[in-house]
Design an enzyme around this catalytic site. Structure first.
Site, mmCIF file in Angstrom:
data_model
loop_
_atom_site.group_PDB
_atom_site.id
_atom_site.type_symbol
_atom_site.label_atom_id
_atom_site.label_comp_id
_atom_site.label_asym_id
_atom_site.label_seq_id
_atom_site.Cartn_x
_atom_site.Cartn_y
_atom_site.Cartn_z
ATOM 1 N N HIS A 1 -6.118 -7.324 -0.756
ATOM 2 C CA HIS A 1 -6.325 -5.877 -0.892
ATOM 3 C C HIS A 1 -5.579 -5.354 -2.116
ATOM 4 O O HIS A 1 -4.599 -5.963 -2.559
ATOM 5 C CB HIS A 1 -5.875 -5.182 0.396
ATOM 6 C CG HIS A 1 -6.547 -5.755 1.612
ATOM 7 N ND1 HIS A 1 -5.924 -6.682 2.430
ATOM 8 C CD2 HIS A 1 -7.798 -5.583 2.097
ATOM 9 C CE1 HIS A 1 -6.768 -7.047 3.384
ATOM 10 N NE2 HIS A 1 -7.920 -6.404 3.204
ATOM 11 N N HIS B 1 0.818 -1.230 0.000
ATOM 12 C CA HIS B 1 0.000 0.000 0.000
ATOM 13 C C HIS B 1 0.845 1.272 0.000
ATOM 14 O O HIS B 1 0.319 2.361 -0.263
ATOM 15 C CB HIS B 1 -0.933 0.038 1.220
ATOM 16 C CG HIS B 1 -1.960 -1.043 1.249
ATOM 17 N ND1 HIS B 1 -2.797 -1.301 0.182
ATOM 18 C CD2 HIS B 1 -2.295 -1.943 2.219
ATOM 19 C CE1 HIS B 1 -3.607 -2.311 0.494
ATOM 20 N NE2 HIS B 1 -3.310 -2.725 1.720
ATOM 21 N N ASP C 1 -4.404 -13.066 2.814
ATOM 22 C CA ASP C 1 -5.655 -12.594 3.411
ATOM 23 C C ASP C 1 -6.877 -12.802 2.520
ATOM 24 O O ASP C 1 -7.980 -12.414 2.897
ATOM 25 C CB ASP C 1 -5.539 -11.151 3.915
ATOM 26 C CG ASP C 1 -4.796 -10.248 2.965
ATOM 27 O OD1 ASP C 1 -4.655 -10.606 1.786
ATOM 28 O OD2 ASP C 1 -4.343 -9.171 3.417
ATOM 29 N N ASP D 1 -2.482 -10.565 -2.787
ATOM 30 C CA ASP D 1 -3.041 -10.138 -1.500
ATOM 31 C C ASP D 1 -4.503 -9.728 -1.738
ATOM 32 O O ASP D 1 -4.852 -9.223 -2.803
ATOM 33 C CB ASP D 1 -2.232 -8.946 -0.970
ATOM 34 C CG ASP D 1 -2.675 -8.500 0.417
ATOM 35 O OD1 ASP D 1 -1.987 -8.865 1.391
ATOM 36 O OD2 ASP D 1 -3.707 -7.801 0.516
#
Ligand code: 3YP
Ligand code: ZN
Length: 365
Positions: free
Chosen positions: A171, A132, A257, A169
């Site tokens: 996200h 991120h 995740d 991931d």
């Protein structure tokens, strides 16, 4: 594991006077430490070559990050109680600057071993996570974008011209996307839960800009996507995109995740899905870039399941198995058998239409 995210309430800063009782921050060592212990106790660790990490230098960070951002993390890290990376829920513990440098430097050392021919594949089980973090800001538990620092190091120090970064991931890999958005020499592909984190980020129409137009692909999968949806995305988008790009190196931002029991996303993958996706990537690497495939750890917040996902990933990466099989496979069998649903297929097929925009880029300079 000494990166100290402190006492928070899940992902929020604790605030007793507002009724928010302190607990442990959701990004803590437990899932990662247990993954390492399973890799050890299963016997797999003994079959691997250990690569010692080092601190990434400031110049190596500055290939990707602004000097203001590096100075900010350094200053927060020097405070007795630590501070925050930029968004209010990404703790910087005391000394976390050096630990974040070690995370990026671990990936750099893996790449050095790959470039030297000692190994072709590697896994950096690192924290804090990185995908991120943008050039100028930490967010979503990320301080520095380790995978982006590694990609630039591969190009500028090790002579790899084209680098592909795959991010599975749960996200969106928004930081990695933004760092390479105008650069056709780094292909970025993110599979993620649509509109999960960051909010309103990671849509299909974010496809790169300028010289980099076509060289960023997002597959925003609907919440509830399971093995069928992810494998369809791998087969129809990721692998064909890699084939067209013909990278010299594949990097993987490897979060777990999207596993069925993760508290921070709503996807339904099992350890076996990670094994299959890893095989697909390894086969692409064998075909395209002498097997060169290097992964860095990102998210994954289920301490009792991430270890089995990580073991499956690393077994497949190493081309071996251990006596340990996923003890939760039977419990997840119903979720895992979910067929590809039409609204999932529609997203994948729309993203697949972007693949022909990719060709082997001729990069000046
Ligand atoms: C950051 C705040 C809410 C969701 C969380 C996601 C962190 C992560 O695992 N990113 O990959
Ligand atoms: Zn994540």
């Amino acid at each position: 594991m000494w990166h100290d995210t402190g006492t928070s309430a899940g992902l929020l800063p604790a605030n007793p006077s507002a009724g928010v009782q302190p607990a442990v921050h959701v990004e803590n060592p437990e899932a990662k430490r247990r993954a390492h212990e399973l890799i050890h106790s299963s016997g797999l660790l003994a079959e691997l070559l250990a690569v010692e990490p080092r601190l990434a230098t400031e110049d190596e960070l500055l290939r990707v990050h602004t000097s203001e951002h590096v100075a900010h993390i350094k200053a927060q890290s020097a405070l007795p109680g630590g501070g925050d990376a930029g968004d209010g829920f990404s703790p910087v513990g005391r000394g976390s600057y050096e630990i974040a440098c070690l995370a990026a430097g671990g990936l750099i050392e893996l790449l050095t071993a790959v470039a030297g021919g000692d190994i072709t594949r590697g896994y950096a089980l690192i924290r804090p996570p990185g995908h991120h973090a943008t050039a100028s800001q930490g967010m979503g538990f990320c301080l520095f974008n380790s995978i982006a620092v590694a990609a630039r190091h591969a190009q500028e120090a090790l002579g790899f011209a084209r680098v592909a970064i795959v991010d599975w991931d749960a996200h969106h890999g928004n930081g990695t996307q933004s760092i390479f958005y105008s650069d056709p020499s780094v292909l970025t592909i993110s599979l993620h839960q649509a509109n999960c984190f960051p909010p309103n980020s990671g849509w299909i129409n974010e496809n790169g800009a300028g010289e980099g137009a076509g060289y960023n692909i997002n597959v925003p999968l609907p919440p509830g996507s399971g093995p069928a949806a992810y494998l369809h995305a791998m087969t129809e988008v990721v692998v064909p995109a890699l084939d067209r790009f013909a990278p010299d190196l594949i990097l993987l931002a490897n979060g777990y995740d999207a596993n069925v029991w993760d508290p921070l996303a709503r996807q339904m993958l099992t350890a076996d899905t990670y094994r299959t996706m890893t095989r697909q990537l390894a086969e692409a690497a064998d075909r395209l870039c002498h097997g060169r495939l290097v992964a860095g750890h990102e998210g994954g917040y289920t301490p009792w399941y991430v270890p089995f996902c990580a073991l499956a990933f690393l077994e497949e990466l190493a081309g071996t198995t251990t006596h340990v099989t996923d003890p939760l496979a039977a419990v997840a069998a119903g979720y895992a058998a979910e067929p590809l649903l039409s609204h999932q297929q529609a997203v994948v097929d729309e993203a697949a239409q972007l693949v022909p925009r990719i060709s082997i880029p001729v990069v000046a300079g």
